[in-house]
Design a protein around this motif. Structure first.
Motif, PDB file in Angstrom:
ATOM      1  N   ILE A  37      52.141  55.633  -7.689  1.00  0.00           N
ATOM      2  CA  ILE A  37      52.772  56.378  -6.594  1.00  0.00           C
ATOM      3  C   ILE A  37      54.114  56.937  -7.045  1.00  0.00           C
ATOM      4  CG2 ILE A  37      53.864  56.084  -4.329  1.00  0.00           C
ATOM      5  CD1 ILE A  37      51.538  54.204  -3.619  1.00  0.00           C
ATOM      6  N   SER A  38      54.887  56.131  -7.788  1.00  0.00           N
ATOM      7  CA  SER A  38      56.185  56.636  -8.252  1.00  0.00           C
ATOM      8  C   SER A  38      56.005  57.767  -9.259  1.00  0.00           C
ATOM      9  CB  SER A  38      57.014  55.497  -8.848  1.00  0.00           C
ATOM     10  OG  SER A  38      56.382  54.986  -9.998  1.00  0.00           O
ATOM     11  N   THR A  39      54.989  57.674 -10.109  1.00  0.00           N
ATOM     12  CA  THR A  39      54.736  58.756 -11.069  1.00  0.00           C
ATOM     13  C   THR A  39      54.335  60.039 -10.349  1.00  0.00           C
ATOM     14  OG1 THR A  39      54.018  57.120 -12.692  1.00  0.00           O
ATOM     15  CG2 THR A  39      53.389  59.397 -13.091  1.00  0.00           C
ATOM     16  N   LEU A  40      53.464  59.926  -9.366  1.00  0.00           N
ATOM     17  CA  LEU A  40      53.075  61.114  -8.607  1.00  0.00           C
ATOM     18  C   LEU A  40      54.261  61.706  -7.854  1.00  0.00           C
ATOM     19  CD1 LEU A  40      49.590  60.018  -7.236  1.00  0.00           C
ATOM     20  CD2 LEU A  40      50.072  61.758  -8.961  1.00  0.00           C
ATOM     21  N   TRP A  41      55.124  60.862  -7.325  1.00  0.00           N
ATOM     22  CA  TRP A  41      56.293  61.343  -6.594  1.00  0.00           C
ATOM     23  C   TRP A  41      57.231  62.106  -7.530  1.00  0.00           C
ATOM     24  CZ3 TRP A  41      57.746  62.806  -2.164  1.00  0.00           C
ATOM     25  CH2 TRP A  41      59.079  62.907  -1.829  1.00  0.00           C
ATOM     26  N   LEU A  42      57.430  61.574  -8.749  1.00  0.00           N
ATOM     27  CA  LEU A  42      58.263  62.286  -9.714  1.00  0.00           C
ATOM     28  C   LEU A  42      57.624  63.612 -10.114  1.00  0.00           C
ATOM     29  CD1 LEU A  42      59.480  59.358 -11.997  1.00  0.00           C
ATOM     30  CD2 LEU A  42      60.790  60.653 -10.307  1.00  0.00           C
ATOM     31  N   LEU A  43      56.311  63.643 -10.214  1.00  0.00           N
ATOM     32  CA  LEU A  43      55.625  64.896 -10.522  1.00  0.00           C
ATOM     33  C   LEU A  43      55.819  65.920  -9.420  1.00  0.00           C
ATOM     34  CD1 LEU A  43      53.635  66.353 -12.468  1.00  0.00           C
ATOM     35  CD2 LEU A  43      51.797  65.404 -11.095  1.00  0.00           C
ATOM     36  N   VAL A  44      55.724  65.491  -8.182  1.00  0.00           N
ATOM     37  CA  VAL A  44      55.925  66.390  -7.032  1.00  0.00           C
ATOM     38  C   VAL A  44      57.352  66.905  -7.036  1.00  0.00           C
ATOM     39  CG1 VAL A  44      56.070  66.429  -4.518  1.00  0.00           C
ATOM     40  CG2 VAL A  44      54.065  65.439  -5.628  1.00  0.00           C
ATOM     41  N   LEU A  45      58.313  66.030  -7.288  1.00  0.00           N
ATOM     42  CA  LEU A  45      59.707  66.480  -7.323  1.00  0.00           C
ATOM     43  C   LEU A  45      59.921  67.479  -8.449  1.00  0.00           C
ATOM     44  CD1 LEU A  45      61.715  63.191  -6.651  1.00  0.00           C
ATOM     45  CD2 LEU A  45      61.296  65.079  -5.081  1.00  0.00           C
ATOM     46  N   GLY A  46      59.282  67.292  -9.595  1.00  0.00           N
ATOM     47  CA  GLY A  46      59.415  68.240 -10.688  1.00  0.00           C
ATOM     48  C   GLY A  46      58.822  69.596 -10.335  1.00  0.00           C
ATOM     49  N   ILE A  47      57.704  69.594  -9.630  1.00  0.00           N
ATOM     50  CA  ILE A  47      57.084  70.861  -9.223  1.00  0.00           C
ATOM     51  C   ILE A  47      57.999  71.594  -8.247  1.00  0.00           C
ATOM     52  CG2 ILE A  47      55.163  71.846  -7.904  1.00  0.00           C
ATOM     53  CD1 ILE A  47      53.379  69.676  -9.159  1.00  0.00           C
ATOM     54  N   PHE A  48      58.573  70.848  -7.280  1.00  0.00           N
ATOM     55  CA  PHE A  48      59.471  71.483  -6.324  1.00  0.00           C
ATOM     56  C   PHE A  48      60.737  72.021  -6.998  1.00  0.00           C
ATOM     57  CE2 PHE A  48      57.628  68.938  -2.581  1.00  0.00           C
ATOM     58  CZ  PHE A  48      56.770  69.959  -2.287  1.00  0.00           C
ATOM     59  N   GLN A  49      61.210  71.304  -8.001  1.00  0.00           N
ATOM     60  CA  GLN A  49      62.396  71.759  -8.711  1.00  0.00           C
ATOM     61  C   GLN A  49      62.088  73.027  -9.508  1.00  0.00           C
ATOM     62  OE1 GLN A  49      63.993  68.926 -11.423  1.00  0.00           O
ATOM     63  NE2 GLN A  49      65.948  69.992 -11.660  1.00  0.00           N
ATOM     64  N   GLY A  50      60.886  73.080 -10.072  1.00  0.00           N
ATOM     65  CA  GLY A  50      60.498  74.273 -10.817  1.00  0.00           C
ATOM     66  C   GLY A  50      60.361  75.493  -9.925  1.00  0.00           C
ATOM     67  N   ARG A  51      59.971  75.325  -8.669  1.00  0.00           N
ATOM     68  CA  ARG A  51      59.812  76.457  -7.755  1.00  0.00           C
ATOM     69  C   ARG A  51      61.156  76.936  -7.205  1.00  0.00           C
ATOM     70  NH1 ARG A  51      54.617  75.093  -3.925  1.00  0.00           N
ATOM     71  NH2 ARG A  51      53.071  75.055  -5.568  1.00  0.00           N
ATOM     72  N   ALA A  52      62.146  76.087  -7.225  1.00  0.00           N
ATOM     73  CA  ALA A  52      63.448  76.454  -6.626  1.00  0.00           C
ATOM     74  C   ALA A  52      64.217  77.443  -7.492  1.00  0.00           C
ATOM     75  CB  ALA A  52      64.296  75.199  -6.415  1.00  0.00           C
TER      76      ALA A  52
END
Length: 52
Positions: A37-52
């Motif tokens: 779950i923590s790995t997936l959460w970090l992946l989601v945060l990385g995707i959101f950071q890339g879109r910003a």
């Protein structure tokens, strides 16, 4: 002469405490779930950071 039958003995006080820890497999399942779950959460945060 025969011996009388022995009465059942009570629980041995020197047997040690009963096992109170959960089985190791349960702990492993919980650890894998938390890590995934923590790995997936970090992946989601990385995707959101890339879109910003």
């Amino acid at each position: 002469m025969s011996r009388p039958p022995q009465a059942p003995r009570p629980h041995d006080p020197h047997a040690g405490p009963q096992r109170t820890t959960p089985p190791r497999g349960t702990l492993m399942v919980i650890a894998v779930l938390v890590l995934s779950i923590s790995t997936l959460w970090l992946l989601v945060l990385g995707i959101f950071q890339g879109r910003a």
